[in-house]
Scaffold this active site. Structure first.
Site, short mmCIF file in Angstrom:
data_model
loop_
_atom_site.label_atom_id
_atom_site.label_comp_id
_atom_site.label_asym_id
_atom_site.label_seq_id
_atom_site.Cartn_x
_atom_site.Cartn_y
_atom_site.Cartn_z
N CYS A 214 0.83 -1.20 0.00
CA CYS A 214 0.00 0.00 0.00
C CYS A 214 0.87 1.26 0.00
O CYS A 214 1.38 1.67 1.05
CB CYS A 214 -0.92 -0.03 1.22
SG CYS A 214 -2.00 1.41 1.34
N CYS B 171 -0.44 4.14 2.09
CA CYS B 171 -0.27 3.92 3.54
C CYS B 171 1.18 4.16 3.96
O CYS B 171 1.45 4.76 4.98
CB CYS B 171 -0.64 2.49 3.93
SG CYS B 171 -2.20 1.92 3.27
N ASP B 172 2.11 3.64 3.20
CA ASP B 172 3.49 3.56 3.69
C ASP B 172 4.52 4.40 2.93
O ASP B 172 5.66 4.50 3.37
CB ASP B 172 3.93 2.08 3.68
CG ASP B 172 3.08 1.25 4.64
OD1 ASP B 172 2.67 1.80 5.67
OD2 ASP B 172 2.82 0.07 4.34
C1 LIG Z 1 0.53 -3.95 4.96
C2 LIG Z 1 -0.65 -3.01 4.98
C3 LIG Z 1 -0.52 -1.77 5.54
C4 LIG Z 1 -1.61 -0.91 5.57
N1 LIG Z 1 -1.47 0.31 6.14
C5 LIG Z 1 -2.51 1.15 6.19
C6 LIG Z 1 -2.38 2.45 6.79
O1 LIG Z 1 -1.30 2.82 7.27
N2 LIG Z 1 -3.47 3.23 6.82
C7 LIG Z 1 -4.67 2.86 6.28
O2 LIG Z 1 -5.64 3.62 6.35
N3 LIG Z 1 -4.81 1.65 5.69
C8 LIG Z 1 -3.77 0.80 5.64
N4 LIG Z 1 -3.90 -0.41 5.03
C9 LIG Z 1 -5.19 -0.74 4.41
C10 LIG Z 1 -6.17 -1.19 5.50
O3 LIG Z 1 -5.56 -2.20 6.26
C11 LIG Z 1 -7.46 -1.70 4.89
O4 LIG Z 1 -8.01 -0.72 4.03
C12 LIG Z 1 -8.48 -2.03 5.96
O5 LIG Z 1 -7.96 -2.93 6.89
C13 LIG Z 1 -9.75 -2.62 5.36
O6 LIG Z 1 -10.61 -2.91 6.41
P1 LIG Z 1 -11.77 -3.98 6.28
O7 LIG Z 1 -12.48 -3.96 7.58
O8 LIG Z 1 -12.56 -3.74 5.06
O9 LIG Z 1 -11.08 -5.38 6.04
P2 LIG Z 1 -9.82 -6.15 6.63
O10 LIG Z 1 -8.96 -5.31 7.48
O11 LIG Z 1 -9.24 -6.83 5.45
O12 LIG Z 1 -10.50 -7.24 7.56
C14 LIG Z 1 -11.27 -8.27 7.03
C15 LIG Z 1 -11.76 -9.14 8.17
O13 LIG Z 1 -12.68 -10.11 7.67
C16 LIG Z 1 -12.40 -11.37 8.26
N5 LIG Z 1 -12.95 -12.39 7.38
C17 LIG Z 1 -12.63 -12.65 6.07
N6 LIG Z 1 -13.37 -13.68 5.61
C18 LIG Z 1 -14.18 -14.07 6.65
C19 LIG Z 1 -15.16 -15.08 6.80
N7 LIG Z 1 -15.49 -15.92 5.81
N8 LIG Z 1 -15.79 -15.21 8.01
C20 LIG Z 1 -15.48 -14.37 9.04
N9 LIG Z 1 -14.56 -13.37 8.93
C21 LIG Z 1 -13.91 -13.25 7.76
C22 LIG Z 1 -10.89 -11.38 8.44
O14 LIG Z 1 -10.51 -12.33 9.42
C23 LIG Z 1 -10.66 -9.94 8.88
O15 LIG Z 1 -10.87 -9.84 10.27
C24 LIG Z 1 -2.85 -1.30 4.99
C25 LIG Z 1 -2.96 -2.58 4.43
C26 LIG Z 1 -1.89 -3.43 4.43
C27 LIG Z 1 -2.05 -4.80 3.83
#
Ligand SMILES: Cc1cc2nc3c(=O)[nH]c(=O)nc-3n(C[C@H](O)[C@H](O)[C@H](O)COP(=O)(O)OP(=O)(O)OC[C@H]3O[C@@H](n4cnc5c(N)ncnc54)[C@H](O)[C@@H]3O)c2cc1C
Length: 321
Positions: free
Chosen positions: A137, A140-141
């Site tokens: 990302c 992000c970084d």
């Molecule tokens: C390395 C990295 C660094 C990042 N740094 C930043 C940053 O500095 N700032 C920023 O704003 N964003 C950052 N991001 C992006 C950010 O992490 C994501 O945009 C954000 O986490 C998305 O949130 P979400 O809740 O949609 O999903 P996610 O965080 O992807 O969470 C998905 C959840 O769904 C669960 N899940 C999946 N399938 C199932 C299922 N079948 N049953 C039950 N649970 C399930 C998983 O276990 C998880 O808990 C970064 C991403 C990465 C990979």
């Protein structure tokens, strides 16, 4: 009524979208039950410093921030459980959801917040140095590497967009492209090629990321000539795509060709009334914690309105009988 456990509002996923939906749903007395999946806390648990989430002026470690999210959702009364949604049946109401291939739940409303996973090349060093210069990302970084030389892998629109973003912060951006041309749209290609501090390498693959505790260089190989080269860089960004975690919903919910769930513009509503989606699973553009949290809030508010409407309808029907 079936013997299955009855859940008023089910939230699937424990990233910023799922926990934010849980906070709002619990405060609206929807008695949410949240399943965390195999990655409690979501994608931010695999990163180090998060500096762009409002409310943390000094920045915060990703895993610590997600513990705060969880605590807040729990304090509001969310029933948080470790478990995976493995199958769904949206043809009936209440909706049916299988957990851990073991038991079925009945849910009146569902919020899908299962996120997306970045695709990696699959190098051992990508995992070892993840969070220490390896990132999926740039938004992000990138800031952590301002003024430094970095590299980005990929030749599509996302890679082009992220290369351009990095070019404004970093001194040089080395863009490694596996083929002899971009997949990105013409306009993005032109912008990349016209940016003096982006250096494009065709037919180039990364052989290894070098560095003991942090990224120090990459070893690249030309896939036509076999020639290897070491390029010193401080960060390695991969931009070869994301995969939304939406497989189990495939036959029920409208999605785009990559599997991102389609929501009605300006809402968290899917094509099925009573099923909502929030966060990265429905957002291929922004993919940030704050946008995921914002859409989690929208999903909970939409679910609350839907459930109120359903209750009102049932009461009216009961009165007319
Ligand atoms: C390395 C990295 C660094 C990042 N740094 C930043 C940053 O500095 N700032 C920023 O704003 N964003 C950052 N991001 C992006 C950010 O992490 C994501 O945009 C954000 O986490 C998305 O949130 P979400 O809740 O949609 O999903 P996610 O965080 O992807 O969470 C998905 C959840 O769904 C669960 N899940 C999946 N399938 C199932 C299922 N079948 N049953 C039950 N649970 C399930 C998983 O276990 C998880 O808990 C970064 C991403 C990465 C990979």
């Amino acid at each position: 009524m079936s013997d299955n456990e009855q859940v008023h509002c089910l939230i699937i996923g424990s990233g910023p979208a799922g926990y934010t939906a849980a906070i709002y749903a619990a405060r609206a007395n929807l008695k949410p039950v949240l399943y965390q999946g195999i990655q409690p806390g979501g994608q931010l648990t695999i990163t180090t410093e998060v500096e762009n989430y409002p409310g943390y002026p000094e920045g915060i470690q990703g895993p610590e921030m997600m513990v705060d999210f969880e605590k807040q959702a729990r304090r509001m009364g969310t029933d948080i459980r470790y478990g995976l949604a493995t199958k769904v049946d949206f043809s009936v109401r209440p909706f049916k959801i299988e957990i851990d291939e073991e038991k079925w739940l009945d849910a009146d409303a569902i919020i899908i917040a299962t996120g997306a996973s970045a695709q990696w090349l699959g190098l051992e060093s990508e995992q070892r140095l993840n969070g220490f210069g390896v990132s999926a990302c740039a938004v992000c970084d990138g800031f952590f590497f301002r003024g430094k030389e970095v590299c980005i892998i990929g030749g599509g629109d996302t890679a082009a967009e992220e290369a351009l973003y990095l070019s404004k912060i970093c001194s040089v951006v080395h863009n490694f492209v596996r083929r002899d041309q971009f997949r990105a749209s013409k306009v993005m290609q032109d912008r990349v090629m016209n940016t003096p501090n982006i250096k494009v390498y065709w037919n180039t693959e990364v052989d290894e990321i070098l560095g003991e505790n942090k990224v120090e260089a990459v070893r690249i190989v030309n896939n036509k000539t076999g020639e290897k080269q070491v390029i010193p860089v401080s960060a390695y960004f991969v931009a070869i795509g994301h995969k939304p975690n939406s497989d189990i919903f495939k036959s029920w919910i409208d999605m785009d060709e990559s599997g991102y769930i389609k929501t009605l513009p300006g809402s968290a509503k899917t094509n099925i009334e009573g099923v909502f989606a929030a966060g990265d699973v429905q957002d291929k553009i922004y993919r940030q914690a704050v946008t995921a949290a914002g859409s989690g809030c929208m999903a909970a508010l939409d679910a609350e309105r839907y459930l109120s409407l359903m209750e009102h309808k049932m009461m009216t029907e009961a009165k007319t009988l």
